[in-house]
Design an enzyme around this catalytic site. Structure first.
Site, PDB file in Angstrom:
ATOM      1  N   PHE A  20      57.063  27.918 -46.482  1.00  0.00           N
ATOM      2  CA  PHE A  20      57.365  26.484 -46.446  1.00  0.00           C
ATOM      3  C   PHE A  20      58.038  26.067 -45.135  1.00  0.00           C
ATOM      4  O   PHE A  20      58.139  24.877 -44.828  1.00  0.00           O
ATOM      5  CB  PHE A  20      58.257  26.093 -47.632  1.00  0.00           C
TER       6      PHE A  20
ATOM      7  N   HIS B 295      51.983  32.255 -49.885  1.00  0.00           N
ATOM      8  CA  HIS B 295      53.263  32.531 -50.545  1.00  0.00           C
ATOM      9  C   HIS B 295      53.804  33.919 -50.222  1.00  0.00           C
ATOM     10  O   HIS B 295      54.669  34.416 -50.934  1.00  0.00           O
ATOM     11  CB  HIS B 295      53.143  32.355 -52.068  1.00  0.00           C
TER      12      HIS B 295
END
Lengths: 344, 311
Positions: free
Chosen positions: A108, A149
């Site tokens: 992120f 991820h």
């Protein structure tokens, strides 16, 4: 300043079980949790920001205790707005706070790249003002986490001297490095690894600082230098017993700091062993290992007995399927095979 | 508006105009080697807001920041030295025209990434709220609201009731692209109001209106009302970057610039003051122009004499 009360850490040896003049064991996750709580206790300017920090889950249980103790005024729940929140973190640091921004995944960070690079990394050089902030982000792996991820961006951020990049690998280090990061006038990117959260180590109850920018020699040997970072230290740890049975003794360096790189520690080890293997926790291509290899060739050429080798991910895209994943990550076997080739 | 304040506003606008015109004159010499985004035509906004600020307030600005910083009190000599890349520049030669700042004088800094400074201003305001001191003014253009980070910040500020005055300088062009080709909506004020943020659209070329509206909003912010939003309609006379009026590029309708020049914020105030204070006004105009021109000339010559900034 409250931070000046802390004394610098002198500890040099990695002791995964037992000893260390300390009688209490914590996990990596418990250690960072305690570090945040103590940072907030020492310094009222420390605030915590992030999506999920006050929600069940508590960032892998690392924010539960601070939520309970300090509440919503200093532990600020945020929208999913990584880019803006990174700018908010910078602004807060410029105006007198010591903010800590938390991302549940390293991936992120890319959403906030403009703020991290264009703004945070250059601010001190351009405007001359300190930006005491920390960005925590957790690297994940496995269970199909896949392309978005489970990435590890330590190398991506290593070009910018205005940004410290840390990768703690042990409970002792994560606490001491976090406290150093919060105390530092510089911005720090603090990259944790999800798979290390359960690792246990002796961790002093009080506050202590592990110096920024310093690697640590975990074990000494004269045949080869092994550099680990974050989770790859565990692979090196597991490989070393087998190596000893083959009469191969390694200098094992835990890099801890990706930016700056502790080149002095690396050079003095390579001058002794003449061999260097870097085990990257990320893609081999343009990884921090490439930079280390270049520096070693520029500065230790006369000592090298064999070309510097690197082990890491074969590509930047992490696969999701279990068998693909298993093949993707290098492990103990690849480390052993590479070392045997280099030493013989 | 009382006479002292009116002449003070005039003086601030004039200072900004004369500084920008001095840059236009000097630029062909190629001693100022930094991209400049000039503020000519928009002076009323910076001047009108600055008079409502107190020492512990902060501003955060963008690439077109000369006016904001000068109105807030940036040192002229440090400003010009920065443009010339000399020692003693406000950002020590590392910033240039696009990155000026002086935190001691309430100027956090400026970002040349469109909308990049907006969340930084929110962070400053978060600290101010926690430390119970001051408000932050965030300046940005109508181009910045095209960026997602603007909306993220607006939401975060409202969510946390941060002491922020958002100042949108709507000069109708993002570089060369007009608003109509960038905004799917007719009026941004309606959308910002949807966040329940007090929002006002005003004539950004009327310095009295800017001063009054911003003063009211800043008072409300100081009292804890949370963020407020001002949309100031205005127009930049020069091109997006550089010193020419860039009419030859053809992106602006032929008459547009000349119409807006008739609405010059400084001429408007001169006319008003001349009517209100005949005789006295002309003397004030002359003395202020003379004063600022001397200050500017002195700052430029000191900047030229100074050694280059080196590492």
């Amino acid at each position: 300043m409250p931070w000046t009360k802390l004394v610098a850490d002198q500890r040099r040896n990695f002791e995964p079980v037992g000893g260390g003049g300390c009688d209490r064991v914590l996990t990596y996750g418990e250690a960072i949790s305690e570090a945040m709580e103590q940072a907030m206790e020492i310094d009222p300017r420390v605030i915590i920001l992030g999506e999920g920090v006050s929600q069940p889950g508590f960032i892998y249980n690392t924010t539960r205790s601070i939520c309970k103790r300090y509440g919503t005024k200093r532990v600020i729940e945020t929208p999913i707005a990584e880019a803006a929140l990174t700018g908010v973190t910078l602004g807060a640091s410029l105006a007198g706070l010591r903010p800590v921004l938390i991302h549940m995944r390293c991936d992120f960070l890319l959403v906030s790249m403009d703020q991290i690079i264009n703004h945070i990394a250059h601010w001190k050089r351009v405007f001359g003002n300190d930006t005491p902030l920390v960005i925590r982000a957790v690297i994940a792996r496995g269970w199909g986490s896949g392309a978005q991820h489970s990435q590890s961006f330590h190398s991506l951020f290593a070009s910018f001297e205005g940004l410290e990049v840390l990768m703690p690998a042990t409970p002792y280090d994560i606490k001491g490095l976090f406290l150093s990061a919060v105390a530092s006038p510089k911005p720090v990117l603090f990259l944790e690894h999800r798979w290390l959260y359960g690792d246990r180590d002796y961790v002093p109850r009080g506050t202590y600082l592990v110096p920024l920018g310093k690697a640590v020699l975990r074990e000494e040997g004269s045949d080869i230098t092994l550099i680990g970072m974050s989770l790859t230290n565990r692979d090196i740890y597991m490989a070393r017993e087998k190596l000893k049975s083959e009469r191969i003794f390694a200098d094992w360096i835990d890099l801890r700091s990706i930016n700056p790189i502790d080149l002095d520690t690396i050079y003095s080890s390579v001058a002794k062993t003449g061999r260097l293997l870097i085990v990257e926790n990320g893609p081999v291509c343009c990884g921090i290992g490439a930079e280390i290899a270049s520096r070693v060739m520029e500065n230790c050429w006369d000592f090298l007995k064999t070309p510097v080798q690197r082990i890491g991910w074969p590509s930047a895209t992490v696969p999701a399927g279990p068998e693909l994943e298993r093949q993707f990550y290098p492990g103990v076997d690849q480390i052993l095979t590479t070392i045997r080739k280099m030493v013989t | 508006m009382d006479i002292t304040t009116a002449f003070y506003l005039y003086s601030t606008m004039l200072k900004i105009r004369l500084v920008e015109e001095a840059i236009v004159n000097e630029y062909p010499l190629q001693e100022i080697q930094t991209p400049v985004h000039l503020y000519i035509g928009q002076e009323a906004i910076a001047a009108g807001i600055a008079i409502n600020l107190q020492p512990h307030d902060f501003i955060v600005s963008n690439h077109r920041s000369h006016g904001h910083c000068l109105a807030r009190g940036m040192d002229l000599e440090g400003f010009f030295k920065e443009l010339y890349g000399k020692q003693g520049g406000v950002t020590s030669g590392w910033g240039g025209s696009m990155h000026i700042g002086d935190i001691e004088r309430g100027i956090i800094g400026t970002s040349a990434i469109v909308a990049g400074g907006i969340p930084i201003g929110a962070g400053v305001a978060l600290a101010q709220k926690m430390l119970s001191e001051g408000i932050t003014v965030i300046y940005f253009g109508d181009g910045a609201v095209d960026e997602g980070i603007f909306w993220e910040t607006l939401n975060f500020c409202k969510l946390n009731d941060l002491p922020v005055l958002f100042v949108m300088e709507d000069n109708h062009y993002a570089s060369q692209t007009p608003t109509e080709q960038r905004h799917a909506y007719a009026d941004i004020a309606h959308i910002v109001q949807g966040y329940e943020i007090p929002t006002l659209t005003l004539d950004g070329n009327n310095v009295f209106e800017v001063a009054k509206v911003s003063g009211n909003l800043i008072n409300r912010i100081r009292e804890g009302a949370g963020p407020c939003f001002m949309r100031c309609r205005t127009y930049r006379w020069k091109g997006h970057v550089g010193c020419s009026e860039d009419d030859d590029m053809g992106y602006r309708p032929a008459a547009e610039l000349s119409i807006w020049k008739t609405r010059c914020p400084i001429l408007w105030l001169e006319k008003y003051l001349t009517e209100q204070y005949p005789g006295k006004a002309e003397i004030e105009f002359f003395s202020r122009r003379d004063y600022w021109q001397r200050e500017i000339d002195s700052a430029i010559s000191k900047a030229k004499e100074a050694p280059y900034a080196v590492d």
